[in-house]
Design a protein around this motif. Structure first.
Motif, PDB file in Angstrom:
ATOM      1  N   ASP A  93     -18.291 -11.033  -5.402  1.00  0.00           N
ATOM      2  CA  ASP A  93     -18.830 -12.343  -5.810  1.00  0.00           C
ATOM      3  C   ASP A  93     -18.072 -12.954  -6.985  1.00  0.00           C
ATOM      4  O   ASP A  93     -18.202 -14.143  -7.255  1.00  0.00           O
ATOM      5  N   GLN A  94     -17.325 -12.139  -7.715  1.00  0.00           N
ATOM      6  CA  GLN A  94     -16.579 -12.650  -8.876  1.00  0.00           C
ATOM      7  C   GLN A  94     -15.108 -12.891  -8.536  1.00  0.00           C
ATOM      8  O   GLN A  94     -14.297 -13.074  -9.429  1.00  0.00           O
ATOM      9  N   ARG A  95     -14.772 -12.896  -7.247  1.00  0.00           N
ATOM     10  CA  ARG A  95     -13.347 -12.874  -6.889  1.00  0.00           C
ATOM     11  C   ARG A  95     -12.566 -14.105  -7.327  1.00  0.00           C
ATOM     12  O   ARG A  95     -11.358 -14.036  -7.502  1.00  0.00           O
ATOM     13  N   SER A  96     -13.269 -15.231  -7.541  1.00  0.00           N
ATOM     14  CA  SER A  96     -12.541 -16.451  -7.939  1.00  0.00           C
ATOM     15  C   SER A  96     -12.413 -16.579  -9.457  1.00  0.00           C
ATOM     16  O   SER A  96     -11.768 -17.506  -9.946  1.00  0.00           O
ATOM     17  N   GLN A  97     -13.063 -15.680 -10.210  1.00  0.00           N
ATOM     18  CA  GLN A  97     -13.045 -15.806 -11.675  1.00  0.00           C
ATOM     19  C   GLN A  97     -11.758 -15.249 -12.265  1.00  0.00           C
ATOM     20  O   GLN A  97     -11.191 -14.272 -11.771  1.00  0.00           O
ATOM     21  N   ARG A  98     -11.332 -15.891 -13.345  1.00  0.00           N
ATOM     22  CA  ARG A  98     -10.151 -15.403 -14.056  1.00  0.00           C
ATOM     23  C   ARG A  98     -10.564 -14.330 -15.066  1.00  0.00           C
ATOM     24  O   ARG A  98     -11.732 -14.271 -15.454  1.00  0.00           O
ATOM     25  N   PRO A  99      -9.590 -13.525 -15.535  1.00  0.00           N
ATOM     26  CA  PRO A  99      -9.937 -12.436 -16.460  1.00  0.00           C
ATOM     27  C   PRO A  99     -10.792 -12.870 -17.652  1.00  0.00           C
ATOM     28  O   PRO A  99     -11.730 -12.172 -18.031  1.00  0.00           O
ATOM     29  N   LEU A 109       2.116  -8.514  -2.635  1.00  0.00           N
ATOM     30  CA  LEU A 109       2.984  -9.648  -2.291  1.00  0.00           C
ATOM     31  C   LEU A 109       4.423  -9.209  -2.065  1.00  0.00           C
ATOM     32  O   LEU A 109       5.158  -9.846  -1.327  1.00  0.00           O
ATOM     33  N   SER A 110       4.807  -8.096  -2.705  1.00  0.00           N
ATOM     34  CA  SER A 110       6.189  -7.624  -2.550  1.00  0.00           C
ATOM     35  C   SER A 110       6.325  -6.617  -1.406  1.00  0.00           C
ATOM     36  O   SER A 110       7.373  -5.999  -1.238  1.00  0.00           O
ATOM     37  N   THR A 111       5.269  -6.445  -0.608  1.00  0.00           N
ATOM     38  CA  THR A 111       5.358  -5.531   0.542  1.00  0.00           C
ATOM     39  C   THR A 111       5.404  -6.362   1.822  1.00  0.00           C
ATOM     40  O   THR A 111       5.210  -7.580   1.779  1.00  0.00           O
ATOM     41  N   ASP A 112       5.618  -5.702   2.979  1.00  0.00           N
ATOM     42  CA  ASP A 112       5.732  -6.487   4.214  1.00  0.00           C
ATOM     43  C   ASP A 112       4.421  -6.536   5.003  1.00  0.00           C
ATOM     44  O   ASP A 112       4.406  -6.890   6.174  1.00  0.00           O
ATOM     45  N   ILE A 113       3.308  -6.248   4.357  1.00  0.00           N
ATOM     46  CA  ILE A 113       1.995  -6.344   4.997  1.00  0.00           C
ATOM     47  C   ILE A 113       1.730  -7.800   5.429  1.00  0.00           C
ATOM     48  O   ILE A 113       2.129  -8.734   4.730  1.00  0.00           O
ATOM     49  N   SER A 114       1.079  -7.980   6.587  1.00  0.00           N
ATOM     50  CA  SER A 114       0.817  -9.349   7.066  1.00  0.00           C
ATOM     51  C   SER A 114      -0.244 -10.013   6.191  1.00  0.00           C
ATOM     52  O   SER A 114      -1.041  -9.338   5.535  1.00  0.00           O
ATOM     53  N   ALA A 115      -0.290 -11.352   6.213  1.00  0.00           N
ATOM     54  CA  ALA A 115      -1.248 -12.093   5.387  1.00  0.00           C
ATOM     55  C   ALA A 115      -2.676 -11.697   5.731  1.00  0.00           C
ATOM     56  O   ALA A 115      -3.527 -11.553   4.850  1.00  0.00           O
ATOM     57  N   LYS A 116      -2.931 -11.486   7.018  1.00  0.00           N
ATOM     58  CA  LYS A 116      -4.284 -11.141   7.466  1.00  0.00           C
ATOM     59  C   LYS A 116      -4.697  -9.758   6.932  1.00  0.00           C
ATOM     60  O   LYS A 116      -5.790  -9.578   6.391  1.00  0.00           O
ATOM     61  N   ASP A 117      -3.797  -8.796   7.077  1.00  0.00           N
ATOM     62  CA  ASP A 117      -4.099  -7.441   6.590  1.00  0.00           C
ATOM     63  C   ASP A 117      -4.206  -7.415   5.069  1.00  0.00           C
ATOM     64  O   ASP A 117      -4.997  -6.657   4.502  1.00  0.00           O
ATOM     65  N   ARG A 118      -3.393  -8.249   4.425  1.00  0.00           N
ATOM     66  CA  ARG A 118      -3.442  -8.315   2.961  1.00  0.00           C
ATOM     67  C   ARG A 118      -4.811  -8.826   2.504  1.00  0.00           C
ATOM     68  O   ARG A 118      -5.433  -8.248   1.624  1.00  0.00           O
ATOM     69  N   ARG A 119      -5.282  -9.872   3.142  1.00  0.00           N
ATOM     70  CA  ARG A 119      -6.584 -10.447   2.783  1.00  0.00           C
ATOM     71  C   ARG A 119      -7.697  -9.409   2.984  1.00  0.00           C
ATOM     72  O   ARG A 119      -8.558  -9.232   2.133  1.00  0.00           O
ATOM     73  N   ARG A 120      -7.634  -8.701   4.098  1.00  0.00           N
ATOM     74  CA  ARG A 120      -8.625  -7.661   4.411  1.00  0.00           C
ATOM     75  C   ARG A 120      -8.604  -6.565   3.321  1.00  0.00           C
ATOM     76  O   ARG A 120      -9.636  -6.168   2.795  1.00  0.00           O
ATOM     77  N   ALA A 121      -7.393  -6.126   2.962  1.00  0.00           N
ATOM     78  CA  ALA A 121      -7.245  -5.041   1.976  1.00  0.00           C
ATOM     79  C   ALA A 121      -7.787  -5.476   0.609  1.00  0.00           C
ATOM     80  O   ALA A 121      -8.480  -4.711  -0.068  1.00  0.00           O
ATOM     81  N   VAL A 122      -7.497  -6.722   0.224  1.00  0.00           N
ATOM     82  CA  VAL A 122      -7.948  -7.200  -1.091  1.00  0.00           C
ATOM     83  C   VAL A 122      -9.466  -7.328  -1.107  1.00  0.00           C
ATOM     84  O   VAL A 122     -10.135  -6.872  -2.047  1.00  0.00           O
ATOM     85  N   LEU A 123     -10.041  -7.914  -0.052  1.00  0.00           N
ATOM     86  CA  LEU A 123     -11.503  -8.084  -0.015  1.00  0.00           C
ATOM     87  C   LEU A 123     -12.207  -6.735   0.040  1.00  0.00           C
ATOM     88  O   LEU A 123     -13.235  -6.529  -0.623  1.00  0.00           O
ATOM     89  N   ASP A 124     -11.641  -5.784   0.783  1.00  0.00           N
ATOM     90  CA  ASP A 124     -12.241  -4.443   0.842  1.00  0.00           C
ATOM     91  C   ASP A 124     -12.235  -3.782  -0.534  1.00  0.00           C
ATOM     92  O   ASP A 124     -13.212  -3.151  -0.940  1.00  0.00           O
ATOM     93  N   MET A 125     -11.123  -3.914  -1.262  1.00  0.00           N
ATOM     94  CA  MET A 125     -11.041  -3.310  -2.594  1.00  0.00           C
ATOM     95  C   MET A 125     -12.016  -3.987  -3.549  1.00  0.00           C
ATOM     96  O   MET A 125     -12.681  -3.319  -4.341  1.00  0.00           O
ATOM     97  N   LEU A 126     -12.093  -5.329  -3.513  1.00  0.00           N
ATOM     98  CA  LEU A 126     -13.024  -6.037  -4.405  1.00  0.00           C
ATOM     99  C   LEU A 126     -14.459  -5.613  -4.104  1.00  0.00           C
ATOM    100  O   LEU A 126     -15.271  -5.438  -5.011  1.00  0.00           O
ATOM    101  N   ASP A 127     -14.738  -5.410  -2.829  1.00  0.00           N
ATOM    102  CA  ASP A 127     -16.061  -4.957  -2.430  1.00  0.00           C
ATOM    103  C   ASP A 127     -16.311  -3.545  -2.966  1.00  0.00           C
ATOM    104  O   ASP A 127     -17.369  -3.257  -3.534  1.00  0.00           O
ATOM    105  N   ALA A 128     -15.311  -2.675  -2.827  1.00  0.00           N
ATOM    106  CA  ALA A 128     -15.464  -1.277  -3.260  1.00  0.00           C
ATOM    107  C   ALA A 128     -15.732  -1.176  -4.763  1.00  0.00           C
ATOM    108  O   ALA A 128     -16.436  -0.268  -5.210  1.00  0.00           O
ATOM    109  N   VAL A 129     -15.183  -2.100  -5.553  1.00  0.00           N
ATOM    110  CA  VAL A 129     -15.421  -2.047  -7.003  1.00  0.00           C
ATOM    111  C   VAL A 129     -16.564  -2.971  -7.421  1.00  0.00           C
ATOM    112  O   VAL A 129     -16.827  -3.154  -8.611  1.00  0.00           O
ATOM    113  N   GLY A 130     -17.255  -3.552  -6.445  1.00  0.00           N
ATOM    114  CA  GLY A 130     -18.456  -4.351  -6.730  1.00  0.00           C
ATOM    115  C   GLY A 130     -18.177  -5.723  -7.310  1.00  0.00           C
ATOM    116  O   GLY A 130     -18.976  -6.249  -8.090  1.00  0.00           O
TER     117      GLY A 130
END
Ligand code: ATP
Ligand code: MG
Length: 235
Positions: free
Chosen positions: A140-146, A116-137
């Motif tokens: 499907d839990q992306r909406s859950q809180r800690p 959020l503190s970088t100048d990455i676009s919203a679209k690229d940010r979403r892609r990067a976050v989903l790719d990382m969540l996918d990489a760590v498996g």
């Protein structure tokens, strides 16, 4: 392009003294070391030997009392406080023993947070976050809180959060200490997969024999001094 074999971090005669009331604690008493690139590097030693102090110096959370700390060839003494916190935010990933996730944010939002503190676009940010969540498996839990995740899942979120900004290296202080040995093994396997896939470096402080058995490079410290270093498979 040839990959650089320059150390990711170089410490030269680094000392750190804490003031405690009228007395002083010499937590690090003159350590020189070079952290090799694209490795699992472990800092090991008894409780109170200075491991966390050393990680805080490597992570630019703290400055040395004397000696030099170089990150990717850059002497951090030349950087002002703003430049140093910028370097820390952009180029170093952190993983902690107690996960340190933000409790009111979902897994997705925790991983997104460093971007959020970088100048990455919203679209690229979403892609990067989903790719990382996918990489760590954890897609499907992306909406859950800690508090709706297991210990191992929390540490997976922390790994994704540390790596999403593609840091120079990741610092992990006892990352398996709060996990049972089976979960610890899967977290070690995930960190190794990430180290190789993202072509990055991990620097650990640990007591965990299971984690230590995966070391490419080990620095043993005692009473604030380097007493031994050894190389494993890659070095
Ligand atoms: N903020 C501080 N102020 C004063 N002394 C400190 C501070 N942080 C650490 N120390 C002291 O510095 C020494 C090294 O502490 P450090 O936390 O680096 O050890 P450690 O190797 O990480 O130990 P552990 O394995 O228990 O986590 C200890 O004597 C500790 O009491
Ligand atoms: Mg410690």
């Amino acid at each position: 392009m040839a990959e650089s074999n320059q150390p990711v971090v170089r410490l030269t005669n680094v000392k750190k003294t804490y003031k405690l009331g009228s007395s002083q604690v010499q937590a690090v008493r003159g350590i020189s070391l070079a952290v090799p690139p694209r490795c699992f590097t472990m800092i090991v030693g008894p409780s109170g030997s200075g491991k966390t102090t050393l990680l805080n110096l490597i992570g630019c959370i703290d400055r040395p009392s004397s000696g030099t700390v170089e990150i990717a060839g850059q002497d951090i003494a030349r950087l002002g406080d703003n430049a140093l916190s910028d370097l820390r935010a952009r180029r170093i990933g952190f993983i902690f023993q107690s996960f340190s996730l933000i409790p009111v944010l979902s897994a997705y939002e925790n991983v997104e947070y460093p971007l959020l503190s970088t100048d990455i676009s919203a679209k690229d940010r979403r892609r990067a976050v989903l790719d990382m969540l996918d990489a760590v498996g954890l897609k499907d839990q992306r909406s859950q809180r800690p508090n709706e995740l297991s210990g191992g899942q929390k540490q997976r979120v922390a790994i994704a959060r540390a790596l999403v900004k593609q840091p120079e290296f990741v610092l992990a202080d006892e990352p398996t200490a709060n996990l049972d040995s089976g979960t610890g093994a899967s977290i070690i396997e995930l960190m190794r997969k990430m180290q190789v896939e993202k072509n990055t470096s991990f620097i650990f402080s640990t007591h965990d024999p299971q984690l230590i058995s995966h070391a490419d490079k080990t620095f043993a410290i005692r009473d604030g001094l380097l007493v031994d270093q050894s190389a494993g498979g890659k070095q």
